[in-house]
Design a protein around this motif. Structure first.
Motif, PDB file in Angstrom:
ATOM      1  N   PHE A  53     -33.083 -37.345  17.676  1.00 42.08           N
ATOM      2  CA  PHE A  53     -32.964 -37.040  16.253  1.00 42.08           C
ATOM      3  C   PHE A  53     -31.364 -36.618  16.356  1.00 42.08           C
ATOM      4  O   PHE A  53     -30.529 -36.789  17.137  1.00 42.08           O
ATOM      5  CB  PHE A  53     -33.599 -35.135  15.668  1.00 42.08           C
ATOM      6  N   TRP A  54     -30.932 -36.712  14.676  1.00 43.71           N
ATOM      7  CA  TRP A  54     -30.034 -35.808  14.374  1.00 43.71           C
ATOM      8  C   TRP A  54     -29.769 -35.223  13.615  1.00 43.71           C
ATOM      9  O   TRP A  54     -30.202 -35.513  12.372  1.00 43.71           O
ATOM     10  CB  TRP A  54     -29.220 -37.371  14.409  1.00 43.71           C
ATOM     11  N   ILE A  55     -28.573 -34.361  13.560  1.00 37.00           N
ATOM     12  CA  ILE A  55     -28.119 -33.001  13.028  1.00 37.00           C
ATOM     13  C   ILE A  55     -27.397 -33.847  11.648  1.00 37.00           C
ATOM     14  O   ILE A  55     -26.343 -34.144  12.786  1.00 37.00           O
ATOM     15  CB  ILE A  55     -28.735 -31.785  12.688  1.00 37.00           C
ATOM     16  N   SER A  56     -27.224 -33.744  10.586  1.00 41.79           N
ATOM     17  CA  SER A  56     -25.713 -34.039   9.691  1.00 41.79           C
ATOM     18  C   SER A  56     -26.039 -32.305   8.934  1.00 41.79           C
ATOM     19  O   SER A  56     -26.441 -31.419   8.776  1.00 41.79           O
ATOM     20  CB  SER A  56     -25.352 -35.119   8.915  1.00 41.79           C
ATOM     21  N   LEU A  57     -23.933 -32.897   9.177  1.00 37.19           N
ATOM     22  CA  LEU A  57     -23.834 -30.462   8.089  1.00 37.19           C
ATOM     23  C   LEU A  57     -23.059 -30.949   7.442  1.00 37.19           C
ATOM     24  O   LEU A  57     -22.401 -32.153   6.891  1.00 37.19           O
ATOM     25  CB  LEU A  57     -22.867 -29.625   9.058  1.00 37.19           C
ATOM     26  N   ALA A  58     -23.145 -30.222   5.986  1.00 35.04           N
ATOM     27  CA  ALA A  58     -22.869 -30.724   4.701  1.00 35.04           C
ATOM     28  C   ALA A  58     -21.871 -29.721   4.205  1.00 35.04           C
ATOM     29  O   ALA A  58     -22.734 -28.599   4.312  1.00 35.04           O
ATOM     30  CB  ALA A  58     -23.868 -32.155   3.948  1.00 35.04           C
ATOM     31  N   ASP A  59     -20.767 -29.461   2.949  1.00 33.93           N
ATOM     32  CA  ASP A  59     -20.140 -28.518   2.097  1.00 33.93           C
ATOM     33  C   ASP A  59     -21.202 -28.236   1.214  1.00 33.93           C
ATOM     34  O   ASP A  59     -21.785 -29.444   0.557  1.00 33.93           O
ATOM     35  CB  ASP A  59     -19.088 -28.992   2.291  1.00 33.93           C
ATOM     36  N   LYS A  60     -20.853 -27.864  -0.102  1.00 30.02           N
ATOM     37  CA  LYS A  60     -21.236 -27.725  -0.843  1.00 30.02           C
ATOM     38  C   LYS A  60     -21.330 -29.055  -1.814  1.00 30.02           C
ATOM     39  O   LYS A  60     -21.796 -29.154  -2.838  1.00 30.02           O
ATOM     40  CB  LYS A  60     -20.791 -26.391  -1.608  1.00 30.02           C
ATOM     41  N   ASP A  61     -20.275 -29.476  -1.594  1.00 27.80           N
ATOM     42  CA  ASP A  61     -20.164 -30.842  -2.578  1.00 27.80           C
ATOM     43  C   ASP A  61     -20.286 -32.431  -1.790  1.00 27.80           C
ATOM     44  O   ASP A  61     -20.904 -32.954  -2.153  1.00 27.80           O
ATOM     45  CB  ASP A  61     -18.839 -30.737  -2.336  1.00 27.80           C
ATOM     46  N   ILE A 108     -20.264 -35.024   4.210  1.00 30.46           N
ATOM     47  CA  ILE A 108     -20.495 -34.380   5.147  1.00 30.46           C
ATOM     48  C   ILE A 108     -19.780 -34.195   6.491  1.00 30.46           C
ATOM     49  O   ILE A 108     -18.498 -34.652   6.303  1.00 30.46           O
ATOM     50  CB  ILE A 108     -21.372 -35.616   5.782  1.00 30.46           C
ATOM     51  N   VAL A 109     -19.878 -33.082   6.795  1.00 32.10           N
ATOM     52  CA  VAL A 109     -18.463 -32.337   7.500  1.00 32.10           C
ATOM     53  C   VAL A 109     -18.768 -32.129   9.269  1.00 32.10           C
ATOM     54  O   VAL A 109     -18.328 -31.414  10.208  1.00 32.10           O
ATOM     55  CB  VAL A 109     -18.022 -31.195   7.472  1.00 32.10           C
ATOM     56  N   GLY A 110     -20.187 -32.285   9.280  1.00 27.91           N
ATOM     57  CA  GLY A 110     -20.227 -32.381  10.705  1.00 27.91           C
ATOM     58  C   GLY A 110     -21.647 -32.856  11.435  1.00 27.91           C
ATOM     59  O   GLY A 110     -22.667 -33.657  10.779  1.00 27.91           O
ATOM     60  N   ILE A 111     -21.828 -33.377  12.752  1.00 29.16           N
ATOM     61  CA  ILE A 111     -23.044 -34.710  13.191  1.00 29.16           C
ATOM     62  C   ILE A 111     -23.128 -34.064  14.480  1.00 29.16           C
ATOM     63  O   ILE A 111     -21.682 -34.579  15.432  1.00 29.16           O
ATOM     64  CB  ILE A 111     -22.388 -35.977  12.844  1.00 29.16           C
ATOM     65  N   GLN A 112     -24.531 -34.195  14.979  1.00 24.79           N
ATOM     66  CA  GLN A 112     -24.631 -34.553  16.298  1.00 24.79           C
ATOM     67  C   GLN A 112     -26.291 -35.487  16.552  1.00 24.79           C
ATOM     68  O   GLN A 112     -26.366 -35.157  15.964  1.00 24.79           O
ATOM     69  CB  GLN A 112     -24.797 -32.737  16.700  1.00 24.79           C
ATOM     70  N   ALA A 113     -26.338 -35.580  17.574  1.00 29.23           N
ATOM     71  CA  ALA A 113     -27.458 -36.209  18.481  1.00 29.23           C
ATOM     72  C   ALA A 113     -27.955 -35.589  19.567  1.00 29.23           C
ATOM     73  O   ALA A 113     -27.688 -35.798  20.095  1.00 29.23           O
ATOM     74  CB  ALA A 113     -27.160 -37.600  18.097  1.00 29.23           C
ATOM     75  N   VAL A 114     -29.383 -35.963  19.981  1.00 29.41           N
ATOM     76  CA  VAL A 114     -29.897 -35.512  20.579  1.00 29.41           C
ATOM     77  C   VAL A 114     -30.971 -36.687  21.207  1.00 29.41           C
ATOM     78  O   VAL A 114     -31.271 -37.187  20.255  1.00 29.41           O
ATOM     79  CB  VAL A 114     -31.072 -34.330  20.276  1.00 29.41           C
ATOM     80  N   ARG A 115     -31.313 -36.821  21.979  1.00 27.20           N
ATOM     81  CA  ARG A 115     -32.067 -37.786  22.432  1.00 27.20           C
ATOM     82  C   ARG A 115     -32.909 -37.137  24.317  1.00 27.20           C
ATOM     83  O   ARG A 115     -32.390 -36.994  25.178  1.00 27.20           O
ATOM     84  CB  ARG A 115     -31.186 -39.599  22.869  1.00 27.20           C
ATOM     85  N   LEU A 116     -34.187 -37.914  24.196  1.00 25.59           N
ATOM     86  CA  LEU A 116     -35.056 -37.884  25.766  1.00 25.59           C
ATOM     87  C   LEU A 116     -35.241 -38.962  25.974  1.00 25.59           C
ATOM     88  O   LEU A 116     -35.561 -40.211  26.175  1.00 25.59           O
ATOM     89  CB  LEU A 116     -36.814 -37.256  24.614  1.00 25.59           C
TER      90      LEU A 116
END
Length: 239
Positions: free
Chosen positions: A70-78, A81-89
């Motif tokens: 899975f991966w997670i993105s972060l977004a600001d109020k507008d 996208i201001v952040g990304i991380q990914a995880v693999r098993l």
């Protein structure tokens, strides 16, 4: 004799509660998290975001992500996208992380040669091992503790989504390790010079520090967050 302790059946409600606390803490900063399992979308985003570089470790060109990432993105109020991380098993079974690297690294990296004299922990890690990487935070969001919260969220979500997780690891720049970032995020292992690269591939620094946390320590991290709060000095400030 099995050297690994028998796992106790644990309640994941504490993990979910701690994750929710982190999400709320980020939202108070005007940052909103989104969870994804489609790595095709990550490949598209990697071409659109300035400053973010998708690595081979999260690329569909090298891995078949079917219920194991899975991966997670972060977004600001507008909604930027201001952040990304990914995880693999990776389900290693009785094989070790060193065994996997011996086969995997030459397949995904051009121009590199991996050796055999890794740190001892690399030979000890077996079972279901999650790799956490591709961390990127927009330069305008790096001074508000967001990186710490984001990393903790990924750690907790890995245990929620991979029920039989044994261990999670990643790599960190030496400069961040020296500043205490592993401590701030809750990592319980911090091993410098862990990988024996005979020849480094492009984009890889042999000096990067291996950081990791076991399944039982993730529960401990969640309990600390639930007790003291997601931005308490227990994990987010150097003593």
């Amino acid at each position: 004799m099995n050297s690994k302790p028998i796992k106790e059946k644990r309640d994941t409600l504490a993990i979910a509660k701690a994750s929710g606390s982190i999400v709320q803490a980020m939202e108070k900063k005007g940052i909103f998290s989104n969870f994804h399992t489609n790595f095709e979308d990550l490949k598209v985003k990697s071409k659109q975001l300035q400053g973010y570089h998708q690595t081979e470790q999260s690329s569909i060109d090298y891995f078949d992500f079917m219920n194991n990432g899975f991966w997670i993105s972060l977004a600001d109020k507008d909604q930027n996208i201001v952040g990304i991380q990914a995880v693999r098993l990776d389900m290693l079974g009785r094989g070790s992380l060193a065994d996997m690297w011996r086969i995997q690294q030459p397949r995904i990296y051009d121009g590199g040669e991996i050796g055999k004299n890794h740190a001892p922990i690399v030979f000890e890690l077996t079972g279901n091992i999650a790799y956490q990487g591709d961390m990127w935070i927009h330069k305008n969001e790096r001074d508000n503790n967001l990186a710490t919260l984001f990393t903790q969220l990924c750690i907790l979500q890995a245990l929620l989504r991979f029920k039989d997780l044994d261990y999670l690891y990643g790599f960190m720049r030496v400069s961040l390790a020296k500043k205490g970032f592993p401590y701030k995020t809750g990592f319980t292992y911090c091993v410098p010079n862990a990988v024996d690269w005979i020849t480094e591939p492009n984009g890889i620094n042999r000096m990067d520090t291996l950081v990791g946390i076991s399944e039982i320590d993730i529960y401990h991290l969640a309990e600390a967050i639930n007790t003291y709060g997601p931005e308490s000095e227990v994990y987010t400030q150097e003593k």
